[in-house]
Motif scaffolding. Structure first.
Motif, PDB file in Angstrom:
ATOM      1  N   GLN A 187     113.906  16.825 -36.704  1.00 21.39           N
ATOM      2  CA  GLN A 187     115.046  16.825 -35.791  1.00 21.39           C
ATOM      3  C   GLN A 187     114.956  17.984 -34.798  1.00 21.39           C
ATOM      4  O   GLN A 187     115.232  17.822 -33.609  1.00 21.39           O
ATOM      5  N   SER A 188     114.542  19.157 -35.268  1.00 28.34           N
ATOM      6  CA  SER A 188     114.463  20.325 -34.385  1.00 28.34           C
ATOM      7  C   SER A 188     113.357  20.155 -33.347  1.00 28.34           C
ATOM      8  O   SER A 188     113.514  20.561 -32.190  1.00 28.34           O
ATOM      9  N   ILE A 189     112.223  19.557 -33.741  1.00 31.03           N
ATOM     10  CA  ILE A 189     111.128  19.335 -32.798  1.00 31.03           C
ATOM     11  C   ILE A 189     111.517  18.285 -31.757  1.00 31.03           C
ATOM     12  O   ILE A 189     111.222  18.419 -30.560  1.00 31.03           O
ATOM     13  N   LEU A 190     112.213  17.229 -32.185  1.00 31.98           N
ATOM     14  CA  LEU A 190     112.667  16.213 -31.232  1.00 31.98           C
ATOM     15  C   LEU A 190     113.662  16.806 -30.243  1.00 31.98           C
ATOM     16  O   LEU A 190     113.635  16.479 -29.046  1.00 31.98           O
ATOM     17  N   SER A 191     114.531  17.689 -30.727  1.00 38.39           N
ATOM     18  CA  SER A 191     115.478  18.367 -29.830  1.00 38.39           C
ATOM     19  C   SER A 191     114.731  19.223 -28.813  1.00 38.39           C
ATOM     20  O   SER A 191     115.105  19.270 -27.633  1.00 38.39           O
ATOM     21  N   LEU A 192     113.664  19.889 -29.268  1.00 36.18           N
ATOM     22  CA  LEU A 192     112.862  20.698 -28.351  1.00 36.18           C
ATOM     23  C   LEU A 192     112.181  19.821 -27.305  1.00 36.18           C
ATOM     24  O   LEU A 192     112.155  20.166 -26.114  1.00 36.18           O
ATOM     25  N   LEU A 193     111.634  18.678 -27.716  1.00 42.74           N
ATOM     26  CA  LEU A 193     110.975  17.785 -26.761  1.00 42.74           C
ATOM     27  C   LEU A 193     111.969  17.250 -25.731  1.00 42.74           C
ATOM     28  O   LEU A 193     111.629  17.123 -24.541  1.00 42.74           O
ATOM     29  N   LYS A 194     113.181  16.944 -26.171  1.00 45.61           N
ATOM     30  CA  LYS A 194     114.213  16.515 -25.213  1.00 45.61           C
ATOM     31  C   LYS A 194     114.533  17.641 -24.234  1.00 45.61           C
ATOM     32  O   LYS A 194     114.742  17.400 -23.036  1.00 45.61           O
TER      33      LYS A 194
ATOM     34  N   THR B 161     104.491   6.907 -32.440  1.00 45.77           N
ATOM     35  CA  THR B 161     105.100   7.100 -33.757  1.00 45.77           C
ATOM     36  C   THR B 161     105.099   5.794 -34.541  1.00 45.77           C
ATOM     37  O   THR B 161     104.948   4.707 -33.980  1.00 45.77           O
ATOM     38  N   HIS B 162     105.251   5.924 -35.861  1.00 51.95           N
ATOM     39  CA  HIS B 162     105.506   4.753 -36.702  1.00 51.95           C
ATOM     40  C   HIS B 162     106.930   4.806 -37.259  1.00 51.95           C
ATOM     41  O   HIS B 162     107.291   3.990 -38.106  1.00 51.95           O
ATOM     42  N   GLN B 163     107.732   5.757 -36.762  1.00 48.16           N
ATOM     43  CA  GLN B 163     109.085   5.964 -37.275  1.00 48.16           C
ATOM     44  C   GLN B 163     110.130   5.509 -36.247  1.00 48.16           C
ATOM     45  O   GLN B 163     110.233   6.093 -35.177  1.00 48.16           O
ATOM     46  N   MET B 164     110.894   4.484 -36.589  1.00 44.93           N
ATOM     47  CA  MET B 164     111.912   3.996 -35.662  1.00 44.93           C
ATOM     48  C   MET B 164     112.994   5.038 -35.442  1.00 44.93           C
ATOM     49  O   MET B 164     113.633   5.060 -34.380  1.00 44.93           O
ATOM     50  N   SER B 165     113.204   5.926 -36.400  1.00 42.48           N
ATOM     51  CA  SER B 165     114.210   6.974 -36.238  1.00 42.48           C
ATOM     52  C   SER B 165     113.844   7.909 -35.085  1.00 42.48           C
ATOM     53  O   SER B 165     114.723   8.419 -34.383  1.00 42.48           O
ATOM     54  N   VAL B 166     112.542   8.139 -34.868  1.00 47.26           N
ATOM     55  CA  VAL B 166     112.093   8.966 -33.753  1.00 47.26           C
ATOM     56  C   VAL B 166     112.382   8.270 -32.431  1.00 47.26           C
ATOM     57  O   VAL B 166     112.891   8.872 -31.477  1.00 47.26           O
ATOM     58  N   ILE B 167     112.070   6.981 -32.369  1.00 45.78           N
ATOM     59  CA  ILE B 167     112.343   6.195 -31.158  1.00 45.78           C
ATOM     60  C   ILE B 167     113.833   6.228 -30.843  1.00 45.78           C
ATOM     61  O   ILE B 167     114.247   6.442 -29.698  1.00 45.78           O
ATOM     62  N   LYS B 168     114.640   6.038 -31.861  1.00 46.97           N
ATOM     63  CA  LYS B 168     116.095   5.994 -31.696  1.00 46.97           C
ATOM     64  C   LYS B 168     116.639   7.326 -31.199  1.00 46.97           C
ATOM     65  O   LYS B 168     117.570   7.364 -30.386  1.00 46.97           O
ATOM     66  N   GLU B 169     116.054   8.406 -31.651  1.00 44.93           N
ATOM     67  CA  GLU B 169     116.577   9.738 -31.348  1.00 44.93           C
ATOM     68  C   GLU B 169     116.228  10.210 -29.946  1.00 44.93           C
ATOM     69  O   GLU B 169     117.037  10.867 -29.284  1.00 44.93           O
ATOM     70  N   ILE B 170     115.039   9.872 -29.468  1.00 43.95           N
ATOM     71  CA  ILE B 170     114.524  10.578 -28.292  1.00 43.95           C
ATOM     72  C   ILE B 170     114.181   9.692 -27.100  1.00 43.95           C
ATOM     73  O   ILE B 170     114.200  10.155 -25.958  1.00 43.95           O
ATOM     74  N   CYS B 171     113.859   8.423 -27.307  1.00 41.31           N
ATOM     75  CA  CYS B 171     113.225   7.634 -26.246  1.00 41.31           C
ATOM     76  C   CYS B 171     114.219   6.905 -25.340  1.00 41.31           C
ATOM     77  O   CYS B 171     115.317   6.540 -25.760  1.00 41.31           O
ATOM     78  N   ASP B 172     113.775   6.678 -24.092  1.00 43.26           N
ATOM     79  CA  ASP B 172     114.520   5.854 -23.143  1.00 43.26           C
ATOM     80  C   ASP B 172     114.105   4.391 -23.271  1.00 43.26           C
ATOM     81  O   ASP B 172     114.942   3.503 -23.348  1.00 43.26           O
ATOM     82  N   ARG B 173     112.793   4.172 -23.277  1.00 43.23           N
ATOM     83  CA  ARG B 173     112.255   2.817 -23.440  1.00 43.23           C
ATOM     84  C   ARG B 173     111.170   2.847 -24.507  1.00 43.23           C
ATOM     85  O   ARG B 173     110.668   3.909 -24.879  1.00 43.23           O
TER      86      ARG B 173
ATOM     87  N   ILE C 256     100.669  -5.342 -27.178  1.00 46.94           N
ATOM     88  CA  ILE C 256     102.088  -5.061 -26.989  1.00 46.94           C
ATOM     89  C   ILE C 256     102.848  -6.362 -27.227  1.00 46.94           C
ATOM     90  O   ILE C 256     102.620  -7.365 -26.538  1.00 46.94           O
ATOM     91  N   VAL C 257     103.744  -6.365 -28.206  1.00 47.49           N
ATOM     92  CA  VAL C 257     104.477  -7.590 -28.537  1.00 47.49           C
ATOM     93  C   VAL C 257     105.898  -7.578 -27.981  1.00 47.49           C
ATOM     94  O   VAL C 257     106.547  -8.632 -27.925  1.00 47.49           O
ATOM     95  N   GLU C 258     106.382  -6.397 -27.576  1.00 50.10           N
ATOM     96  CA  GLU C 258     107.753  -6.327 -27.068  1.00 50.10           C
ATOM     97  C   GLU C 258     107.958  -4.985 -26.369  1.00 50.10           C
ATOM     98  O   GLU C 258     107.460  -3.958 -26.819  1.00 50.10           O
ATOM     99  N   THR C 259     108.662  -5.007 -25.244  1.00 56.15           N
ATOM    100  CA  THR C 259     109.048  -3.781 -24.562  1.00 56.15           C
ATOM    101  C   THR C 259     110.495  -3.896 -24.101  1.00 56.15           C
ATOM    102  O   THR C 259     111.016  -5.001 -23.923  1.00 56.15           O
ATOM    103  N   GLY C 260     111.138  -2.763 -23.906  1.00 57.54           N
ATOM    104  CA  GLY C 260     112.509  -2.776 -23.413  1.00 57.54           C
ATOM    105  C   GLY C 260     113.167  -1.425 -23.590  1.00 57.54           C
ATOM    106  O   GLY C 260     112.558  -0.484 -24.109  1.00 57.54           O
ATOM    107  N   THR C 261     114.411  -1.317 -23.153  1.00 57.54           N
ATOM    108  CA  THR C 261     115.159  -0.093 -23.422  1.00 57.54           C
ATOM    109  C   THR C 261     115.414  -0.014 -24.923  1.00 57.54           C
ATOM    110  O   THR C 261     115.416  -1.031 -25.626  1.00 57.54           O
ATOM    111  N   VAL C 262     115.622   1.190 -25.404  1.00 62.74           N
ATOM    112  CA  VAL C 262     115.868   1.364 -26.834  1.00 62.74           C
ATOM    113  C   VAL C 262     117.137   0.618 -27.248  1.00 62.74           C
ATOM    114  O   VAL C 262     117.181  -0.007 -28.314  1.00 62.74           O
ATOM    115  N   THR C 263     118.153   0.639 -26.401  1.00 61.53           N
ATOM    116  CA  THR C 263     119.391  -0.078 -26.706  1.00 61.53           C
ATOM    117  C   THR C 263     119.139  -1.575 -26.835  1.00 61.53           C
ATOM    118  O   THR C 263     119.610  -2.222 -27.782  1.00 61.53           O
TER     119      THR C 263
END
Length: 342
Positions: A177-184, A198-210, A219-226
């Motif tokens: 969590q602290s490293i992801l906060s630093l990257l943001k 990453t292989h962790q969806m929690s990382v995608i959820k925390e930090i990514c736009d798309r 690539i089987v799917e792309t889009g915004t995280v939402t």
């Protein structure tokens, strides 16, 4: 910022040709945090190494800003790579050098004076929260501190792109969590485009736009995280989300032992997905007030993304068939996706 066009990469392993990346095309925008997720062997790390030609693609091209990186060789490629920082799962620090000296390494190839180098290193160590560790050796640091040193080193040449290859996989949840906060913070303060593998969806959820989802080199799917979290299209994407939100256990219990989660015989079971404003509305109360339909909540989860919310509810429904049908239509009219499980 980054345009990947029809990139493929193959390896020969024990006499057999293996396609690690298979005709991948992506566009990554300037200043965004873009995630690439997949299980081990999906080809995501090979793809990210193609971006700076640590692995040269067998076909296709990678363009960063207006430069075709895959067409460069020798000194021109080395100059281009200085604009592409990279951090790894296992930090890759020099154990015999101090924190200061590790960050200084890429700067020794520049025209900066010793005083200019020192000021830059101190600024970077301040940015990553390690100003008091300049004379410390890697063996004396925690995993999170080592990754902070690696981030400072990757930023030393003022890159326009930062590639993060499983940068938190070796860290515990709190340190992650602290490293992801630093990257943001790095993204927001410096405007650097981040590509997060990453292989962790929690990382995608925390930090990514798309996000792009990879499977077997494609690539089987792309889009915004939402969009991906609220309406996944590919089965592998649903598997990632189920694991991240524990939805899979709920679905399994609905099928095998509904009584264990409070579902009575004869009840309908709905799985509801809310987006945006709908997630904050008291819709379950409205179902009873308008249609005399009772909704027993047996599963709930709310995810918060950048500027948006996705809520998920599993509910047992009681009421007349007509009123239940009206309730379903009412929810759908309020932009709630309704999946009937029973």
């Amino acid at each position: 910022m980054i345009k990947i066009e029809h990139v493929s990469k193959r390896f020969r392993i024990d006499g057999t040709e293996v396609t690690a990346v298979n005709d991948v095309s992506l566009t990554i925008r300037t200043g965004e945090i873009f995630g690439i997720i997949g299980f081990s062997g999906a080809g995501k790390s090979t793809l990210v190494r193609c971006l700076n030609c640590l692995e040269r693609p067998d076909s296709g091209s990678v363009t960063i800003e207006d430069t075709n990186v895959t067409a460069l060789t020798g000194e021109k490629l080395r100059q281009c790579r200085r604009q592409i920082g990279m951090i790894f799962q296992h930090f890759n620090l020099m154990p015999s050098r101090t924190v200061y000296e590790n960050v200084e390494m890429p700067l020794k190839l520049t025209a900066l004076t010793r005083e200019q180098r020192e000021q830059k290193i101190l600024n970077l160590l301040e940015l990553v929260g390690l100003a008091d560790k300049r004379n410390t050796y890697p063996s004396q640091l925690s995993g999170g501190q080592k990754q902070r040193v690696a981030i400072a080193r990757a930023l030393a040449n003022d890159p326009k792109v930062l590639l993060c290859d499983e940068a938190t996989s070796a860290l515990d949840p709190q340190t992650t969590q602290s490293i992801l906060s630093l990257l943001k913070k790095v993204n927001a303060k410096l405007g650097i485009t981040l590509v997060v593998i990453t292989h962790q969806m929690s990382v995608i959820k925390e930090i990514c736009d798309r996000v792009a989802v990879m499977e077997k080199g494609k690539i089987v799917e792309t889009g915004t995280v939402t969009d991906i979290f609220s309406s996944p299209q590919a089965q592998i994407t649903r598997n990632f989300i189920d694991a991240a939100d524990n939805i899979g256990n709920f679905f399994e219990l609905v099928k095998s032992n509904p009584e264990a989660i409070g579902i009575r015989p004869g009840q309908s079971v709905w799985f509801l997905t809310y987006r945006g404003q709908a997630a904050g509305e008291p819709l379950m109360v409205e179902l009873f007030r308008r249609f005399q339909v009772k909704a027993n909540i047996v599963y709930g989860n709310v995810d918060f993304f950048k500027g948006s919310v996705v809520g998920k509810l599993g509910v047992g429904i009681d009421g007349s068939p007509e009123n239940i049908a009206q309730s379903k239509a009412y929810l759908q009219n309020h932009n709630v996706h309704v999946e009937v499980l029973l």
